[in-house]
Design a protein around this motif. Structure first.
Motif, PDB file in Angstrom:
ATOM      1  N   ARG A   1       3.554  16.227 -19.408  1.00  0.00           N
ATOM      2  CA  ARG A   1       2.663  17.139 -18.695  1.00  0.00           C
ATOM      3  C   ARG A   1       3.459  18.047 -17.753  1.00  0.00           C
ATOM      4  NH1 ARG A   1      -3.082  15.777 -15.927  1.00  0.00           N
ATOM      5  NH2 ARG A   1      -3.388  17.789 -14.939  1.00  0.00           N
ATOM      6  N   GLY A   2       4.457  17.503 -17.080  1.00  0.00           N
ATOM      7  CA  GLY A   2       5.281  18.299 -16.179  1.00  0.00           C
ATOM      8  C   GLY A   2       5.993  19.420 -16.916  1.00  0.00           C
ATOM      9  N   ILE A   3       6.560  19.089 -18.080  1.00  0.00           N
ATOM     10  CA  ILE A   3       7.256  20.102 -18.870  1.00  0.00           C
ATOM     11  C   ILE A   3       6.273  21.131 -19.410  1.00  0.00           C
ATOM     12  CG2 ILE A   3       8.545  20.448 -21.021  1.00  0.00           C
ATOM     13  CD1 ILE A   3       9.982  17.758 -20.342  1.00  0.00           C
ATOM     14  N   THR A   4       5.114  20.689 -19.879  1.00  0.00           N
ATOM     15  CA  THR A   4       4.100  21.613 -20.398  1.00  0.00           C
ATOM     16  C   THR A   4       3.643  22.573 -19.304  1.00  0.00           C
ATOM     17  OG1 THR A   4       3.337  19.967 -21.999  1.00  0.00           O
ATOM     18  CG2 THR A   4       1.821  21.764 -21.486  1.00  0.00           C
ATOM     19  N   GLU A   5       3.372  22.046 -18.124  1.00  0.00           N
ATOM     20  CA  GLU A   5       2.950  22.909 -17.015  1.00  0.00           C
ATOM     21  C   GLU A   5       4.074  23.860 -16.603  1.00  0.00           C
ATOM     22  OE1 GLU A   5       1.584  20.084 -14.111  1.00  0.00           O
ATOM     23  OE2 GLU A   5      -0.422  20.035 -14.992  1.00  0.00           O
ATOM     24  N   GLY A   6       5.318  23.373 -16.636  1.00  0.00           N
ATOM     25  CA  GLY A   6       6.461  24.233 -16.323  1.00  0.00           C
ATOM     26  C   GLY A   6       6.589  25.382 -17.308  1.00  0.00           C
TER      27      GLY A   6
ATOM     28  N   ILE B   1      12.128  30.465  -5.163  1.00  0.00           N
ATOM     29  CA  ILE B   1      10.757  30.762  -4.713  1.00  0.00           C
ATOM     30  C   ILE B   1       9.748  30.338  -5.779  1.00  0.00           C
ATOM     31  CG2 ILE B   1       9.147  32.634  -4.152  1.00  0.00           C
ATOM     32  CD1 ILE B   1      11.611  34.055  -2.818  1.00  0.00           C
ATOM     33  N   ALA B   2      10.047  30.645  -7.036  1.00  0.00           N
ATOM     34  CA  ALA B   2       9.156  30.237  -8.125  1.00  0.00           C
ATOM     35  C   ALA B   2       9.051  28.715  -8.189  1.00  0.00           C
ATOM     36  CB  ALA B   2       9.655  30.790  -9.459  1.00  0.00           C
ATOM     37  N   GLY B   3      10.169  28.027  -7.979  1.00  0.00           N
ATOM     38  CA  GLY B   3      10.165  26.566  -7.984  1.00  0.00           C
ATOM     39  C   GLY B   3       9.328  25.992  -6.856  1.00  0.00           C
ATOM     40  N   VAL B   4       9.424  26.589  -5.678  1.00  0.00           N
ATOM     41  CA  VAL B   4       8.622  26.129  -4.533  1.00  0.00           C
ATOM     42  C   VAL B   4       7.136  26.317  -4.820  1.00  0.00           C
ATOM     43  CG1 VAL B   4       8.031  26.628  -2.119  1.00  0.00           C
ATOM     44  CG2 VAL B   4      10.434  26.446  -2.805  1.00  0.00           C
TER      45      VAL B   4
ATOM     46  N   ILE C   1      13.028  22.972 -17.673  1.00  0.00           N
ATOM     47  CA  ILE C   1      13.885  22.343 -16.657  1.00  0.00           C
ATOM     48  C   ILE C   1      13.144  22.213 -15.334  1.00  0.00           C
ATOM     49  CG2 ILE C   1      15.994  22.650 -15.293  1.00  0.00           C
ATOM     50  CD1 ILE C   1      17.233  23.765 -17.912  1.00  0.00           C
ATOM     51  N   LEU C   2      12.402  23.230 -14.946  1.00  0.00           N
ATOM     52  CA  LEU C   2      11.635  23.153 -13.699  1.00  0.00           C
ATOM     53  C   LEU C   2      10.624  22.014 -13.768  1.00  0.00           C
ATOM     54  CD1 LEU C   2      11.023  24.368 -10.903  1.00  0.00           C
ATOM     55  CD2 LEU C   2       9.350  25.853 -12.048  1.00  0.00           C
ATOM     56  N   GLY C   3       9.873  21.925 -14.859  1.00  0.00           N
ATOM     57  CA  GLY C   3       8.891  20.852 -15.012  1.00  0.00           C
ATOM     58  C   GLY C   3       9.546  19.483 -15.001  1.00  0.00           C
ATOM     59  N   LEU C   4      10.683  19.372 -15.656  1.00  0.00           N
ATOM     60  CA  LEU C   4      11.415  18.110 -15.698  1.00  0.00           C
ATOM     61  C   LEU C   4      11.915  17.717 -14.304  1.00  0.00           C
ATOM     62  CD1 LEU C   4      12.780  15.906 -17.529  1.00  0.00           C
ATOM     63  CD2 LEU C   4      14.756  17.419 -17.584  1.00  0.00           C
ATOM     64  N   VAL C   5      12.570  18.646 -13.625  1.00  0.00           N
ATOM     65  CA  VAL C   5      13.131  18.348 -12.298  1.00  0.00           C
ATOM     66  C   VAL C   5      12.026  18.010 -11.300  1.00  0.00           C
ATOM     67  CG1 VAL C   5      14.379  19.347 -10.324  1.00  0.00           C
ATOM     68  CG2 VAL C   5      15.248  19.667 -12.645  1.00  0.00           C
ATOM     69  N   ILE C   6      10.957  18.791 -11.282  1.00  0.00           N
ATOM     70  CA  ILE C   6       9.869  18.541 -10.329  1.00  0.00           C
ATOM     71  C   ILE C   6       9.208  17.194 -10.620  1.00  0.00           C
ATOM     72  CG2 ILE C   6       7.603  19.352  -9.531  1.00  0.00           C
ATOM     73  CD1 ILE C   6      10.124  20.953  -8.527  1.00  0.00           C
ATOM     74  N   THR C   7       8.993  16.895 -11.885  1.00  0.00           N
ATOM     75  CA  THR C   7       8.390  15.602 -12.228  1.00  0.00           C
ATOM     76  C   THR C   7       9.288  14.452 -11.784  1.00  0.00           C
ATOM     77  OG1 THR C   7       7.259  16.589 -14.118  1.00  0.00           O
ATOM     78  CG2 THR C   7       7.451  14.197 -14.108  1.00  0.00           C
TER      79      THR C   7
END
Length: 184
Positions: free
Chosen positions: A96-101, A74-77, A166-172
């Motif tokens: 930027r993705g990792i920083t935002e994550g 849910i947090a990832g979505v 990891i979330l920022g990396l995967v989403i990016t």
């Protein structure tokens, strides 16, 4: 945004959240190990908060793990939707993705982890400690947990930072580098 893109964003967000949640488990195990508890006790304590049954090991372990992974999904979505729809927060590169994550995971730590740990997990952890060592008093159980609050929250914080990375990396990689979001 088309429906197909929206579905992909939701699915990739859920996948990123689950992967990031799994990466948190070594820190959960380290925390319980430092307290002298079995590695799965934090998951069982989480499950006990849902089931309200203190003596069903497998049910509580399963519920605790599922709750952790579902919360991560849910947090990832939510993260994926935010960085995909808010142009100012668009994840344009890995840094930027990792920083935002990481920023997002710190918010989750403060808003979700601290209150649920205090209100749901710690009381059940006391029960588990009492079951595993009935000769130890409730006072001694509480003292053990209180002496370990800094490691509990410290490792919890580190685990959430890992979650955010990891979330920022995967989403990016999945959404932005995978061209689910077309740059205009």
């Amino acid at each position: 945004m088309t429906n197909q893109k929206a579905v992909k964003i939701v699915l990739f967000g859920a996948l990123g959240g689950i992967i990031a949640s799994i990466a948190m488990y070594p820190f959960l195990f380290l925390t319980t190990s430092m307290m002298g508890l079995p590695l799965d006790d934090l998951s069982i304590a989480r499950g006990m908060a849902i089931s309200n049954i203190n003596d069903n090991y497998y049910l509580n372990l399963t519920l605790g793990i599922v709750m952790h992974l579902l919360t991560g999904a849910i947090a990832g979505v939510i993260f994926a939707i935010i960085v995909s729809t808010v142009k100012k927060l668009a994840t344009i590169n890995l840094k930027r993705g990792i920083t935002e994550g990481v920023i997002y995971s710190i918010i989750i730590f403060i808003v979700l982890f601290i209150p649920t740990t205090l209100g749901m997990v710690l009381p059940n952890l006391f029960d588990l400690m009492n079951q595993s060592n009935p000769t130890q008093s409730n006072f001694e159980d509480r003292q053990t947990v209180e002496q370990n609050l800094i490691p509990i929250y410290g490792f919890g914080f580190i685990a959430h930072i890992i979650f955010g990375i990891i979330l920022g990396l995967v989403i990016t990689l999945l959404i932005f580098k995978g061209q689910v979001i077309q740059k205009s």
